[in-house]
Design a protein around this motif. Structure first.
Motif, PDB file in Angstrom:
ATOM      1  N   ASP A   1      -0.361   2.085 -11.774  1.00 24.81           N
ATOM      2  CA  ASP A   1      -1.694   1.534 -11.609  1.00 24.81           C
ATOM      3  C   ASP A   1      -1.755   0.125 -12.178  1.00 24.81           C
ATOM      4  OD1 ASP A   1      -5.026   2.928 -12.181  1.00 24.81           O
ATOM      5  OD2 ASP A   1      -4.356   0.983 -11.483  1.00 24.81           O
ATOM      6  N   GLN A   2      -1.639  -0.855 -11.277  1.00 20.49           N
ATOM      7  CA  GLN A   2      -1.666  -2.231 -11.745  1.00 20.49           C
ATOM      8  C   GLN A   2      -3.037  -2.625 -12.237  1.00 20.49           C
ATOM      9  OE1 GLN A   2       0.145  -4.093  -8.358  1.00 20.49           O
ATOM     10  NE2 GLN A   2       2.194  -3.680  -9.124  1.00 20.49           N
TER      11      GLN A   2
ATOM     12  N   GLU B   1     -10.277  10.686  -0.968  1.00 21.22           N
ATOM     13  CA  GLU B   1      -9.959  10.848   0.446  1.00 21.22           C
ATOM     14  C   GLU B   1      -8.763  11.776   0.540  1.00 21.22           C
ATOM     15  OE1 GLU B   1      -7.753   8.015   2.581  1.00 21.22           O
ATOM     16  OE2 GLU B   1      -8.264   8.868   4.518  1.00 21.22           O
TER      17      GLU B   1
ATOM     18  N   SER C   1     -11.312  -2.982  -6.478  1.00 20.29           N
ATOM     19  CA  SER C   1     -11.378  -2.820  -7.930  1.00 20.29           C
ATOM     20  C   SER C   1     -10.565  -1.623  -8.384  1.00 20.29           C
ATOM     21  CB  SER C   1     -12.827  -2.663  -8.390  1.00 20.29           C
ATOM     22  OG  SER C   1     -13.320  -1.385  -8.015  1.00 20.29           O
ATOM     23  N   ARG C   2     -10.263  -0.709  -7.485  1.00 16.15           N
ATOM     24  CA  ARG C   2      -9.555   0.498  -7.913  1.00 16.15           C
ATOM     25  C   ARG C   2      -8.134   0.595  -7.394  1.00 16.15           C
ATOM     26  NH1 ARG C   2     -14.641   4.506  -7.179  1.00 16.15           N
ATOM     27  NH2 ARG C   2     -15.909   3.473  -8.755  1.00 16.15           N
ATOM     28  N   CYS C   3      -7.748  -0.226  -6.437  1.00 15.78           N
ATOM     29  CA  CYS C   3      -6.426  -0.059  -5.844  1.00 15.78           C
ATOM     30  C   CYS C   3      -5.320  -0.205  -6.880  1.00 15.78           C
ATOM     31  CB  CYS C   3      -6.188  -1.084  -4.734  1.00 15.78           C
ATOM     32  SG  CYS C   3      -4.513  -0.987  -4.063  1.00 15.78           S
ATOM     33  N   PRO C   4      -4.471   0.814  -7.035  1.00 12.74           N
ATOM     34  CA  PRO C   4      -3.420   0.735  -8.060  1.00 12.74           C
ATOM     35  C   PRO C   4      -2.300  -0.231  -7.708  1.00 12.74           C
ATOM     36  CG  PRO C   4      -3.240   2.796  -6.847  1.00 12.74           C
ATOM     37  CD  PRO C   4      -4.490   2.143  -6.373  1.00 12.74           C
ATOM     38  N   LYS C   5      -2.239  -0.669  -6.460  1.00 11.80           N
ATOM     39  CA  LYS C   5      -1.193  -1.608  -6.091  1.00 11.80           C
ATOM     40  C   LYS C   5      -1.759  -2.986  -5.773  1.00 11.80           C
ATOM     41  CE  LYS C   5       2.087   1.474  -6.411  1.00 11.80           C
ATOM     42  NZ  LYS C   5       3.089   1.426  -7.473  1.00 11.80           N
ATOM     43  N   GLU C   6      -3.023  -3.168  -6.163  1.00 16.31           N
ATOM     44  CA  GLU C   6      -3.681  -4.472  -5.995  1.00 16.31           C
ATOM     45  C   GLU C   6      -3.712  -4.955  -4.556  1.00 16.31           C
ATOM     46  OE1 GLU C   6      -3.353  -6.294 -10.449  1.00 16.31           O
ATOM     47  OE2 GLU C   6      -1.730  -6.818  -9.080  1.00 16.31           O
TER      48      GLU C   6
ATOM     49  N   ASN D   1      -5.647  10.062  -3.998  1.00 17.51           N
ATOM     50  CA  ASN D   1      -5.888   9.643  -5.379  1.00 17.51           C
ATOM     51  C   ASN D   1      -7.384   9.460  -5.556  1.00 17.51           C
ATOM     52  OD1 ASN D   1      -5.677   8.598  -7.929  1.00 17.51           O
ATOM     53  ND2 ASN D   1      -4.256   6.959  -7.388  1.00 17.51           N
TER      54      ASN D   1
ATOM     55  N   CYS E   1      -2.430   5.957  -0.964  1.00 20.11           N
ATOM     56  CA  CYS E   1      -2.906   6.974  -1.881  1.00 20.11           C
ATOM     57  C   CYS E   1      -4.323   7.404  -1.549  1.00 20.11           C
ATOM     58  CB  CYS E   1      -2.848   6.499  -3.320  1.00 20.11           C
ATOM     59  SG  CYS E   1      -4.059   5.234  -3.746  1.00 20.11           S
ATOM     60  N   GLY E   2      -5.102   6.557  -0.839  1.00 17.91           N
ATOM     61  CA  GLY E   2      -6.451   6.944  -0.429  1.00 17.91           C
ATOM     62  C   GLY E   2      -7.537   6.659  -1.443  1.00 17.91           C
ATOM     63  N   LYS E   3      -7.217   5.981  -2.534  1.00 18.56           N
ATOM     64  CA  LYS E   3      -8.239   5.726  -3.551  1.00 18.56           C
ATOM     65  C   LYS E   3      -9.352   4.837  -2.994  1.00 18.56           C
ATOM     66  CE  LYS E   3      -7.072   5.596  -8.058  1.00 18.56           C
ATOM     67  NZ  LYS E   3      -7.730   5.869  -9.332  1.00 18.56           N
ATOM     68  N   CYS E   4      -8.972   3.945  -2.105  1.00 19.51           N
ATOM     69  CA  CYS E   4      -9.964   3.043  -1.533  1.00 19.51           C
ATOM     70  C   CYS E   4     -10.985   3.823  -0.716  1.00 19.51           C
ATOM     71  CB  CYS E   4      -9.280   1.993  -0.666  1.00 19.51           C
ATOM     72  SG  CYS E   4      -8.075   2.653   0.499  1.00 19.51           S
TER      73      CYS E   4
ATOM     74  N   CYS F   1       0.814  -1.217   0.000  1.00 23.68           N
ATOM     75  CA  CYS F   1       0.000   0.000   0.000  1.00 23.68           C
ATOM     76  C   CYS F   1       0.845   1.265   0.000  1.00 23.68           C
ATOM     77  CB  CYS F   1      -0.892  -0.022   1.244  1.00 23.68           C
ATOM     78  SG  CYS F   1      -1.812   1.492   1.505  1.00 23.68           S
TER      79      CYS F   1
ATOM     80  N   THR G   1     -15.393  -1.994  -4.106  1.00 21.30           N
ATOM     81  CA  THR G   1     -14.922  -0.820  -4.853  1.00 21.30           C
ATOM     82  C   THR G   1     -13.448  -0.580  -4.581  1.00 21.30           C
ATOM     83  OG1 THR G   1     -17.118   0.143  -4.575  1.00 21.30           O
ATOM     84  CG2 THR G   1     -15.369   1.618  -5.316  1.00 21.30           C
TER      85      THR G   1
END
Lengths: 457, 375, 580
Positions: free
Chosen positions: C307-308, C387, B71-76, C371, B21-24, B18, B68
């Motif tokens: 972005d994987q 966030e 599905s969006r996490c850039p580092k899986e 992000n 980034c806060g996308k989650c 992780c 969600t």
């Protein structure tokens, strides 16, 4: 036994297009090889006893984790034996006159007090020296001590010992006990205290400046405890500890004890307008990521934390390397630590963790400061000698920051590598090659003009 | 004290990947109205050293497992799975809401979380001449708990049966041999019970020689496809089967349905399994239907708050229920019908309509019901 | 008279890299007793001057005719040691390396079995060394012209340097104009100069340069030949020209990430959402969003990079600064606007970049760390859902213009170009350089070089540096007029060859051809990379690779199998006890 200092002057008039390269780190080495391979004659001048520069001080390089000296030494060896490269180590450029296409240069060859043709690099002199283990080694970032007669590192090119005039007892005090221990030990009778400085004069068509950089002195940030606490070291010192050819043969340990808690602090002496150093030093994010990985590799079970502001993993393979290193269990915490304090037999790093919005204190047995890149201490003087402009950060000014970064403000003088601004190794190599390209064009054009002139006469 | 060894936990769940980034959290539908913050949760686990106390983390139960974040996490990284793993710590100590306890126990005993008798599971199909899988069929229609027992959801299963019979699909059901798929069991963190039930269910499938199956619920579809060990059974959601039928022109519509319909993508069908087009293809094939899209469609579909065990945790967090927000969004499109393809969505959205007193403005129906009406 | 080998063996410690896990002295002692070995030594760093001196002195004094060095990978130092022995007139192909580092000391734990493995590797190398044959490297002439594929800023700079050095260059550009992506930029960071002011003089110089031929709306359709002697077919319209060149520089650039691939951000759905690339076009005119002057502008970083979930784990390097530049432009042109930049790590690493970033914030741009997850509509605005990781709270930021900082991706026709030139790709899909640190412009194909973003994302100064670096590198063969041809290539034993051409099918380098008259295969030694595929494919065993002949390889295998059951030294990955 001292003889009056006398200069002997040698003149060299080459008729083939010739370039001078000042500095033989990776930038100077790469530019020299490219130009020499293309058929140009090159004078490669290096002030220290061996070529290799900063890259030779590194253990492994990011992101591939190649052993630095392993990928550097083939190039060093090539330089050493290239028929078109006149390698002048332990030498300095002292004067430059003339203009693009026709520079007249004076180079000072400092006396090593060792005959280069006889020395076999066996090292018996260093073992015998009375100051063995007493002189701080600059190459080892002063974490190790050497003799007054030395080679900076075991793969030095040329592999010739040098007497350190600032520490050698004979040279500083006029006498060294009853006999010269070094001379007695040398099986080739290579040590010669009668050597004197020599001046070489050469004519060159182009000059490439590849003088490299220094690192920030963290004593300017006393709140971080460098110089005060033995647990606080710089990233360069860490590099020497981690290096297989370094003073601890790659064991990361302070006073023999391997640390259990290691904290890395980014941006020490960079991005700091308070210190008058506003720029980013470009390589430290990746260098620390690599060092964190090395620490993790060599210190099983150690807790490793990196305090950062932004992780600048911008290059090819960098982000992927950063991903890999985090997955090894190295903790990245966002926050620029404010101070390091003592606590018992270890230290404590105080920072705000900005992702939690909380003040934290992380205990550590080893704190590594990622010190920034600075212009060399003598950049001023070199600049003056060459008439080069310095930019506001003290690096050499390029002609145009976007489209002409290898041309300096003086025609015929080119900039290669970190002397123009912080760079990592691939960027340095590209930059040095670009400088070589520009220089080769100048030399080719000069040659054509000279040819036209000669034909006309 | 609910202590866990945070370092090994973090390593096992790849939390070190992780980058904070806060996308989650930025996309988490519950983060806005509860204390749930996936990013901070992960960071606390990372920075806790080797022991972390989960005691105060009641917000773990606010997660709907919509997926969600993942599905969006850039580092899986998978914050959802992390939440489930943390829930299991509570479950092991029996620290769960009474409703959840009841539902879990019921699932174990009766094969459904609704505390209804096992024997009645096939009753909804009594008058529909549906054969049992044990009599042999090409497909297993895996009905699911709500479509078997809940009157509103039964409308879906009954409609689907009629459609499939019309289209000549050879299918059978398990009747009272059907057991809960245990998807919610897993999402509530009762991993032991899940494994046991999954094993039992797979035994049943094997015994009956099931090669192909389809489900009413995307939850069942998802868990059979992705949570159960691979066993060679081809699993589909019924919208995929219907889309295929429609594509091959195997269905004859006899009447028109002149309605404006909007479609709510269920999280377990859309976000988690990428099935967005098939339900729409089916809807568009119904003569007379005008399909309009909500702004929050497909990947941005707003979770109805029915998943992740939240069917049994209603009212445990303040703020407007997501389903109610969703109803308002649907009404805004001018649609008369809100179609969906998941029994949990169906029930939660239907209840929301009632809570908002909007029965005259919007009707919530399953796709199967709509197709059935036009046949 | 029978050839009596006199082999010198040198075991390198490589500091502690080998010596920490391998008992080098024991290996040297063991090697001393191998058949043919006249001298066996160990030393700390064989690649150093004194290490090499050991070899050279022994060759002279002990009349060695074969040398084995057991040290690192041949990729590191084989050229070094070959040159060392050549200095004292021993044919460089009479030298063999045993890799006891990457293949032994670095991958096994310290122990008897690791040392034994090293001994086996040395014995095997010695057995081969004895039957090595001297080989001559040939010289191939170099056509003194260059081809540059791509007429963007990289191609232009490579071409200018090569032309200024006195060589003819052809630039092949597929679009009607030179300038590439840079010509689509309005201003560049950090100087904020107009790109046209920087680019137009360059385009002018290159178009009018007497040594440069510019072919626009042209495409390379075929490349045959080898370093020094490429035949390139260029199609312009319906005309195909043959361009013979000595070297090729690939400067084909990049494409921009398609923001449609992140549907949750609403690109292509909401007119308020544009990309940084779109912004550049707008900036030349007036900045607008949905038909009016925007008041609330939001920039979003890392769209399609790091972005994987879209298969692009790499960083696109330039977007942080591009969006900083654009954010500042917005504030300058629209002083009433509120500009927010959502970022994860602010990568202002270049010269002047950090200072520029400072100036952008001073102009009132607000940087928020987070992000964004999605964008939804709310009335006549859109709302960015994110966030803020520094306050730890979800936020909804309303905007009338959202700019997505899209990353760089490899061109969609990268496969085609890679196929034409036999170029490898890195894991990120861009062309692969020969070595990521020390050879950033070379490829694995001799005579073909890389410049600019086709090798990976770069900003303008970095692109120019690399383009000029490529020029410097090609100047070497161009100025010398010839190149060395590796001697370890395939050779055909004609009496065994049936001309069946099965070898042709497996050759990736088109190095084999059926001789039209003799009916047997012939090898082009410059194209041949010595990979050995043909050797295995040939049903009659008519092909062998010089320096890796059947006999030489079998000698290595025989020695290894003579050691009996292989003891498997402990691999470092799982530390298990191994009974020896």
């Amino acid at each position: 036994m001292t003889s009056p200092a006398s200069f002997s002057t040698t003149q060299s008039n080459s008729t083939s297009p010739t370039a001078l390269i000042i500095g033989a780190g990776i930038a100077g080495i790469q530019a020299a090889l490219d130009m020499a391979d293309a058929g140009f004659e090159v004078y490669l001048v290096e002030r220290s006893p061996s070529i290799g520069g900063r890259m030779a001080q590194l253990d492994k390089t990011f992101p591939t984790l190649d052993c630095s000296s392993c990928i550097l030494t083939p190039k060093m060896v090539d330089v050493g034996r290239h028929p078109n490269i006149h390698l002048l180590t332990y030498s300095e450029v002292v004067q430059v006159n003339g203009q693009a296409g026709q520079f007249h240069v004076q180079i000072k060859k400092k006396p090593r007090y060792v005959d280069e043709d006889r020395c076999r690099g066996c090292g018996l002199c260093a073992e015998a020296c009375r100051l063995q283990g007493h002189v701080p080694s600059d190459f080892d970032a002063r974490v190790a001590k050497r003799s007054a007669i030395y080679v900076p590192f075991p793969q030095a090119v040329p592999m010739v010992y040098t007497v350190d005039p600032e520490h050698c007892i004979y040279l500083t005090r006029g006498v060294c006990g009853k006999t010269f221990k070094c001379k007695d030990a040398c099986p080739e009778d290579a040590i010669d205290f009668d050597q004197t400085e020599q001046i070489l004069e050469v004519d060159v068509g182009a000059i490439l400046v590849a003088t490299g950089f220094d690192v920030f002195d963290p004593r300017r940030k006393p709140e971080l405890g460098y110089g005060l606490y033995p647990q606080v070291i710089t990233s360069l010192e860490f590099e020497r500890l981690a290096s297989a050819s370094g003073p601890t043969a790659g064991k990361i340990a302070l006073n023999g004890k391997p640390p259990k808690r290691v904290v890395f602090i980014q941006c020490v002496g960079s991005r700091d307008t308070n210190l008058g150093i506003p720029y980013c030093s470009r390589v430290c994010c990746m260098a620390v990521t690599k060092q964190a990985h090395l620490a993790h590799d060599r210190l099983p079970g150690a807790e490793i934390t990196v305090f950062y502001i932004d992780i600048r993993a911008f290059g090819k393979g960098f982000e992927e390397f950063y991903d890999r290193v985090r997955r090894e269990g190295i903790l990245y915490r966002r926050g620029n630590p404010s101070e390091v304090l003592q606590r018992g037999d270890h230290v404590v790093v105080r920072a705000e963790d900005t992702l939690l919005g909380e003040l934290v204190e992380v205990e550590a047995d080893l704190v590594v400061l990622a010190v920034g890149m600075r212009p060399r201490k003598d950049a001023d003087q070199v600049g003056q000698m060459l008439n080069l402009t310095l930019d506001q950060d003290g690096f050499f000014q390029e002609e145009h920051p976007k489209v002409r970064t290898v041309e300096s403000t003086i025609p015929g003088m080119f900039l290669a590598g970190c002397c123009q601004g912080p760079k990592d190794i691939p960027d340095t190599v590209a930059h040095a090659k670009a400088a070589a390209s520009a220089a080769m064009i100048l030399l080719t054009q000069t040659e054509k003009e000279m040819g036209a002139v000669n034909a006309a006469n | 004290m609910l202590q866990i060894e945070s370092q090994p936990f973090a390593l096992d769940h790849d939390l070190f990947a992780c980058i904070q980034c806060g996308k989650c959290t930025g996309g988490c539908p519950m983060a806005i109205k509860t204390q749930l913050n996936p990013r901070v949760l992960i960071y606390r686990l990372l920075t806790a050293g080797n022991g972390y106390d989960l005691e105060k983390h009641e917000e773990l139960w606010d997660c709907t497992t919509c997926g969600t974040c993942f599905s969006r996490c850039p580092k899986e990284v998978n914050p959802m799975e992390t939440v489930i793993a943390l829930r299991s710590v509570f479950v092991e100590k029996g620290r769960v809401h009474q409703n959840v306890k009841t539902a879990l126990e019921s699932t174990y005993r009766h094969g459904n979380p609704l505390t209804l008798p096992r024997e009645d599971r096939g009753a909804w199909a009594k008058d529909l001449s549906v054969k049992l899988m044990s009599d042999g069929a090409e497909y297993l229609y895996y009905v699911g708990c709500s479509p078997s027992y809940d009157p509103k959801a039964q409308k879906t299963s009954r409609a689907l049966v009629r459609i499939l019979q019309r289209a000549g699909v050879d299918f059978g059901i398990l009747g009272k041999e059907e057991n809960c798929c245990a998807s919610e069991v897993r999402r509530l963190g009762e991993l032991g019970l899940f494994e046991m039930m999954a094993e039992d269910n797979q035994e049943t499938l094997k015994r009956l020689g099931v090669g192909k199956m389809f489900t009413t619920s995307p939850h069942c579809f998802n868990t059979f496809s992705n949570d159960y060990p691979k066993n060679g059974v081809e699993v589909q959601h019924y919208t995929q089967v219907l889309a295929n039928i429609v594509d091959n022109d195997e269905l004859e519509f006899t009447s028109k349905l002149e309605k404006t319909v909007t479609y709510h993508d269920p999280c377990y069908l859309g976000k988690q399994n990428g099935i967005y087009d098939e339900p729409r293809a089916v809807l568009k094939s119904i003569p007379g239907i005008k399909l309009v899209e909500m702004d929050r469609s497909r990947e941005k579909s707003l979770c109805c708050e029915g998943g992740g065990g939240r069917m049994w945790l209603e009212g445990t967090n303040p703020g407007e229920r997501l389903a109610q927000t969703r109803i308002k969004e649907a009404i805004e499109t001018g649609a008369e019908i809100l179609a969906t393809a998941c029994p949990f969505c169906l029930l939660t959205l239907d209840e929301a309509v009632k809570l908002l007193n909007a029965e005259d403005k919007l009707q919530v129906m399953d796709i199967a019901e709509l197709v059935d009406q036009a046949l | 008279m029978a050839f009596i080998p006199r082999v010198g063996v040198y075991i390198c410690h490589c500091g502690i890299n080998i010596a920490a896990t391998v008992d080098v002295k024991a290996v040297a002692e063991f090697a001393a007793h191998l058949p043919g070995v006249v001298v066996s030594r160990d030393y700390t760093y064989m690649c150093s001057d004194p290490g090499q001196a050991l070899i050279k002195d022994d060759i002279a004094e002990l009349k060695l005719d074969r040398v084995v060095v057991a040290s690192c990978s041949p990729l590191m130092h084989e050229p070094t040691f070959r040159a060392t022995v050549a200095e004292v007139d021993l044919n460089p192909y009479c030298f063999e390396m045993a890799n006891i580092r990457e293949q032994c000391s670095w991958v096994h734990e310290d122990g008897m079995s690791t040392t034994q493995k090293a001994m086996q590797l040395v014995a095997s190398a010695v057995a081969k060394a004895i039957i090595l044959q001297p080989l001559q490297q040939r010289q191939a002439p170099v056509t003194p012209t260059a081809l540059v594929i791509g007429g963007g800023i990289a191609g232009i700079h490579s071409a200018l340097d090569i032309a200024n050095a006195g060589f003819h260059v052809t630039i092949v550009e597929r679009s009607p104009n030179l300038g590439g992506h840079v010509s689509q930029l309005h201003q560049t960071f950090p100087t904020l100069e107009s790109t046209a002011d920087l680019l137009n003089p360059l385009i002018d110089r290159v178009t009018h340069h007497p040594y440069v031929t510019v072919m626009t709306e042209a495409e390379v359709t075929e490349v045959t030949g080898y370093v020094g002697n490429f035949q390139v077919k260029v199609r312009q319209g319906d005309k195909t020209t043959e361009v013979p060149v000595g070297v090729i520089v690939v400067a084909t650039g990049f494409e921009v990430f398609d923001a449609h691939l992140k549907p949750e951000l609403g690109y292509g759905v909401y007119p308020e959402v544009i990309t940084t690339a779109d912004f550049e076009q707008l900036a030349a005119g007036e900045i607008w969003g949905n038909g009016r002057e925007p008041e609330r502008v939001v920039f979003i970083h890392c769209v399609g990079s790091r972005d994987q979930s879209v298969g692009n784990p790499y960083c696109s390097r330039v977007c942080c600064m591009i969006s900083a530049k654009q954010a500042r432009l917005v504030r300058e042109h629209l002083p009433n606007s509120r500009v927010t930049v959502f970022y994860t790590d602010m990568r202002a690493y270049g010269k002047g970049s950090e200072e520029f970033y400072d100036s952008v914030r001073q102009k009132g741009v607000v940087y928020r760390r987070g992000n964004p997850s999605e964008i939804i509509r709310r009335g006549d605005l859109v709302v960015v859902m994110a966030e803020d990781t520094l306050t730890g709270e979800p936020v909804e930021v309303e905007a009338d213009l959202v700019v997505l900082a899209v990353g760089m991706v490899p061109r969609s026709d990268t496969d085609v170009i890679a196929g034409l030139l036999k170029l490898a790709r890195s894991s990120d899909g861009f062309f692969m350089e020969a070595h990521p640190k020390l050879r950033p412009v070379d490829t694995a194909m001799a005579g073909i070089f890389l410049a600019g973003c086709c090798q990976g994302p770069k900003d303008i100064p970095e692109t120019i540096a690399q383009a000029r670096a490529a020029a410097a590198t090609v100047m070497i063969p161009l100025m010398r007029g010839q190149v060395q041809v590796e001697a370890a290539v395939a050779s055909i034993q004609e009496e065994l060859c049936a001309g069946c051409e099965q070898c042709v099918e497996v050759c990736a380098f088109a190095a084999l051809q059926l001789h039209p008259v003799r009916g047997v295969m012939s090898v082009n030694p410059v194209l041949c990379q010595g990979c050995g595929a043909c050797t295995s494919a040939c049903p009659s065993g008519a092909i062998s690779i010089k320096h890796f002949t059947f006999d030489q390889t079998m000698a290595q295998i025989d020695v290894l199998s003579d050691f009996g059951e292989p003891t498997i030294p402990t691999p470092k990955v799982e530390a298990e006890e191994v009974a020896i």
